[in-house]
Scaffold this active site. Structure first.
Site, PDB file in Angstrom:
ATOM      1  N   CYS A 106      13.215 -11.278   5.585  1.00 25.85           N
ATOM      2  CA  CYS A 106      13.101 -12.196   4.480  1.00 25.85           C
ATOM      3  C   CYS A 106      14.235 -12.824   3.868  1.00 25.85           C
ATOM      4  O   CYS A 106      14.269 -13.834   3.111  1.00 25.85           O
ATOM      5  CB  CYS A 106      12.185 -11.503   3.474  1.00 25.85           C
ATOM      6  SG  CYS A 106      12.940  -9.881   2.719  1.00 25.85           S
ATOM      7  N   ASP A 115      19.100  -8.781 -11.878  1.00 29.23           N
ATOM      8  CA  ASP A 115      17.615  -8.787 -11.293  1.00 29.23           C
ATOM      9  C   ASP A 115      17.734  -8.347  -9.904  1.00 29.23           C
ATOM     10  O   ASP A 115      18.713  -8.475  -9.401  1.00 29.23           O
ATOM     11  CB  ASP A 115      17.032  -9.887 -11.792  1.00 29.23           C
ATOM     12  CG  ASP A 115      15.240  -9.465 -11.832  1.00 29.23           C
ATOM     13  OD1 ASP A 115      15.054  -8.375 -11.709  1.00 29.23           O
ATOM     14  OD2 ASP A 115      14.599 -10.494 -12.256  1.00 29.23           O
ATOM     15  N   CYS A 127       7.349 -12.193   4.201  1.00 30.70           N
ATOM     16  CA  CYS A 127       7.239 -11.092   4.827  1.00 30.70           C
ATOM     17  C   CYS A 127       6.020 -11.127   5.819  1.00 30.70           C
ATOM     18  O   CYS A 127       5.042 -11.435   5.099  1.00 30.70           O
ATOM     19  CB  CYS A 127       7.547  -9.809   3.876  1.00 30.70           C
ATOM     20  SG  CYS A 127       7.025  -8.407   4.891  1.00 30.70           S
ATOM     21  N   TYR A 155      13.939  -2.584  -4.029  1.00 29.82           N
ATOM     22  CA  TYR A 155      12.922  -2.917  -4.982  1.00 29.82           C
ATOM     23  C   TYR A 155      11.602  -1.857  -4.797  1.00 29.82           C
ATOM     24  O   TYR A 155      11.086  -1.692  -5.978  1.00 29.82           O
ATOM     25  CB  TYR A 155      12.413  -4.410  -5.094  1.00 29.82           C
ATOM     26  CG  TYR A 155      11.375  -4.996  -5.954  1.00 29.82           C
ATOM     27  CD1 TYR A 155      11.312  -4.795  -7.262  1.00 29.82           C
ATOM     28  CD2 TYR A 155      10.181  -5.428  -5.606  1.00 29.82           C
ATOM     29  CE1 TYR A 155      10.262  -4.776  -8.155  1.00 29.82           C
ATOM     30  CE2 TYR A 155       9.069  -5.618  -6.119  1.00 29.82           C
ATOM     31  CZ  TYR A 155       9.142  -5.125  -7.534  1.00 29.82           C
ATOM     32  OH  TYR A 155       8.078  -5.765  -8.572  1.00 29.82           O
ATOM     33  N   GLY A 183       0.689  -0.124  -4.990  1.00 33.61           N
ATOM     34  CA  GLY A 183      -0.619  -0.819  -4.880  1.00 33.61           C
ATOM     35  C   GLY A 183      -1.288  -0.402  -6.028  1.00 33.61           C
ATOM     36  O   GLY A 183      -1.618   0.490  -6.302  1.00 33.61           O
ATOM     37  N   ASN A 198      -0.692   1.652   5.688  1.00 33.59           N
ATOM     38  CA  ASN A 198       0.334   0.663   5.152  1.00 33.59           C
ATOM     39  C   ASN A 198       1.031  -0.147   5.848  1.00 33.59           C
ATOM     40  O   ASN A 198       1.638   0.543   6.980  1.00 33.59           O
ATOM     41  CB  ASN A 198       1.243   1.616   4.153  1.00 33.59           C
ATOM     42  CG  ASN A 198       2.562   0.926   3.657  1.00 33.59           C
ATOM     43  OD1 ASN A 198       3.657   1.469   3.727  1.00 33.59           O
ATOM     44  ND2 ASN A 198       2.289  -0.246   3.249  1.00 33.59           N
ATOM     45  N   GLY A 199       1.094  -1.323   5.638  1.00 33.66           N
ATOM     46  CA  GLY A 199       1.681  -2.145   6.800  1.00 33.66           C
ATOM     47  C   GLY A 199       0.816  -3.399   6.992  1.00 33.66           C
ATOM     48  O   GLY A 199       0.052  -3.846   6.362  1.00 33.66           O
ATOM     49  N   CYS A 213       0.912  -1.138   0.035  1.00 33.23           N
ATOM     50  CA  CYS A 213       0.045   0.048  -0.100  1.00 33.23           C
ATOM     51  C   CYS A 213       0.910   1.149   0.160  1.00 33.23           C
ATOM     52  O   CYS A 213       2.078   1.351   0.544  1.00 33.23           O
ATOM     53  CB  CYS A 213      -0.806   0.033   1.538  1.00 33.23           C
ATOM     54  SG  CYS A 213      -2.154  -1.249   1.386  1.00 33.23           S
TER      55      CYS A 213
HETATM   56 FE1  SF4 Z   1      11.066  -5.501   4.398  1.00 35.73          FE
HETATM   57 FE2  SF4 Z   1      11.410  -8.144   4.047  1.00 35.73          FE
HETATM   58 FE3  SF4 Z   1      11.257  -6.935   6.508  1.00 35.73          FE
HETATM   59 FE4  SF4 Z   1       9.243  -7.515   4.824  1.00 35.73          FE
HETATM   60  S1  SF4 Z   1      10.512  -9.001   5.746  1.00 35.73           S
HETATM   61  S2  SF4 Z   1       9.637  -5.699   5.997  1.00 35.73           S
HETATM   62  S3  SF4 Z   1      10.201  -7.561   2.752  1.00 35.73           S
HETATM   63  S4  SF4 Z   1      12.867  -6.502   4.769  1.00 35.73           S
END
Ligand code: SF4
Length: 509
Positions: free
Chosen positions: A481, A385, A422, A282, A62, A138-139, A36
């Protein structure tokens, strides 16, 4: 008072915190999706129009739904929300005329499907004893299910399946008298990642979670000495409305913007920041500046670091467009190998909602990317990438590059392997679908079909961000992540209840 009638309450859905219905996926599904973007304006004659522009600049955060709530000078709230892009919903003069006032908030959502979709489009609005209140978030809250269960037992009737509605009910039942104290009371009960904007009759409010995982910035509109402020997820949304960047909202900070100016409240004490490191890789737009660091420069530095860590002889460095471009530029400059656009992205594909079958994903890649054969034929190619999620898109792109005549294909990724989901507001597949969670580097290279594969190291990523490396005891960013080290408790996921787990997905707003 709100001018729009509320949506009907679905009591079956009231027991669900998060919509676990299967998602309808886009053609670039093999990427994590930002959930978002939020935007808010206080005191501008064109508040709703500025909000629509701000949301347009945040469209990358989003694309499935957008909404704006405005507040007119008589204290009436007005709302318009719809599925689709900002331009689909806010280009009609009649719609904009229906959003009068000098204050407004807006929201872009990466939404769920089905009949619940429109009910979940934010901003959410409610009438309280103190007047109207709208909020956009957002979150992702990680104890939303536990809170919702308790709230439903107390008689709260939920009208959406978004976790953000928990804020509304916690504010409603708070015993504090001022809106700000009620908001603090609510925020002290939630866990998770949130950047939110809220609007009531006396002020525009903004808040970030105590670790500042998701971004939120403050800007000032030109020609407004007293009011005229905006809040936005990223600085690119300030630029589009001509607002001057003032500062990032601090982790754990609440800002109250009213006709007296900007006031800051810090109810959580001092916390170390754990800003989402993936925003740099990203999610954020490359022309944004996050936490004082330009995203574009950072991506180039990540590419340079990647070249130092995993050099290989080649004839050309080719980005996977668009998100791989700055990292590939940094890689090429550091490796002293020509940078070429060997893959061309078709920007006019349109957003097709497609079922997530392998066959359709294959088609999606071809619709979006084509090989620039004269650049690739007979060359040793380094493809750059930003991430590998399922690996399906990478495999198709490599196949396309080989079919174009590349003699060698080496893939370089400007993030560490994505091994965990995440839970803080980014839509990633569950772990079982993450390629790096299931395969080692060699297997991934074989499956994708490359001659070599390398990811930037965690330390290399931190170095690109100006740190000496990752401090394992006190990491400067959220990097869960890549590491599985979740700084905010995953309360809802730690309950073993089968029913509960079946309702929960790492879905945010
Ligand atoms: Fe960002 Fe990864 Fe933490 Fe999610 S888990 S908030 S994508 S760093």
């Amino acid at each position: 008072m709100m001018t729009d009638a509320p949506d009907a309450i679905d009591h079956d859905d009231a027991s669900r915190v998060l919509d676990a219905s299967p998602r309808v996926l886009m053609d670039d599904d093999d990427k994590p999706h930002e959930e978002c973007g939020v935007f808010g304006v206080w005191r501008s004659t064109d508040a709703a129009a500025l909000t629509a522009l701000g949301l347009h600049a945040l469209q990358h955060r989003g694309q499935e739904a957008a909404g704006i709530v405005s507040l007119d000078d008589g204290g009436l709230f007005h709302s318009h929300k719809g599925l689709g892009l900002v331009g689909d919903n806010f280009s009609d003069a009649k719609v904009m005329a229906g959003l009068p006032g000098r204050a407004s908030i807006g929201h872009n959502r990466y939404a769920t499907t089905g009949e619940t979709a429109l009910r979940n489009v934010q901003p959410l609005y409610a009438d309280f004893e103190f007047g109207g209140f709208a909020v956009a978030h957002n979150g992702n809250l990680t104890n939303a299910y536990a809170l919702k269960r308790a709230l439903v037992r107390r008689g709260c009737l939920f009208q959406s399946t978004t976790d953000s509605e928990v804020f509304v009910h916690l504010i409603a039942i708070s015993l504090y008298s001022t809106v700000v104290d009620r908001l603090i009371d609510a925020l002290k009960q939630v866990q998770g990642a949130y950047s939110l904007v809220a609007l009531h009759n006396g002020a525009l409010l903004g808040a970030r979670d105590p670790l500042g995982v998701r971004p939120l910035v403050l800007g000032r509109l030109p020609g407004h000495a007293g009011g005229g402020h905006v809040l936005a997820s990223e600085t690119c949304a300030l630029d589009i409305v001509g607002a001057e960047f003032v500062r990032d909202i601090e982790p754990g900070e609440i800002v109250v913007i009213d006709d007296a100016g900007v006031r800051s409240v810090k109810p959580f004490g001092r916390h170390e920041s754990r800003f989402c490191i993936f925003e740099y890789i990203y999610f954020s737009r490359p022309d944004s500046v996050s936490e004082g660091t330009p995203v574009y420069d950072t991506r180039k530095r990540i590419g340079a670091e990647l070249a130092r860590e995993s050099h290989v002889s080649a004839d050309v460095v080719v980005p996977v467009p668009d998100s791989g471009v700055p990292a590939a530029m940094g890689y090429a400059a550091e490796a002293k190998i020509p940078f070429e656009l060997g893959i061309i992205r078709n920007h006019y594909v349109g957003r097709t909602f497609i079922e997530p079958t392998d066959q359709i994903r294959h088609l999606g890649v071809k619709l979006k990317h084509s090989a620039n054969k004269p650049i690739l034929a007979g060359k040793r190619v380094i493809l750059v990438d930003d991430s590998i999620v399922r690996g399906t898109t990478s495999r198709k792109i490599v196949e396309m590059v080989r079919q174009a005549g590349a003699t060698e294909v080496h893939m370089r990724i400007s993030s560490p392997p994505t091994t965990h989901s995440c839970y803080y507001g980014i839509d990633t597949p569950e772990r079982s679908q993450l390629m790096a969670a299931r395969h080692d580097l060699e297997e991934m290279a074989r499956i994708i079909g490359v001659d070599s594969l390398a990811f930037i190291s965690l330390d290399g990523l931190y170095r690109a961000l100006g740190k000496p490396g990752r401090d394992a005891k006190k990491p400067a960013y959220c990097d869960a992540c890549f590491t599985g080290e979740y700084a905010i408790p995953l309360t809802d996921w730690q309950d073993n209840s089968e029913k509960q787990l079946s309702l929960l997905q790492p879905v945010g707003t």
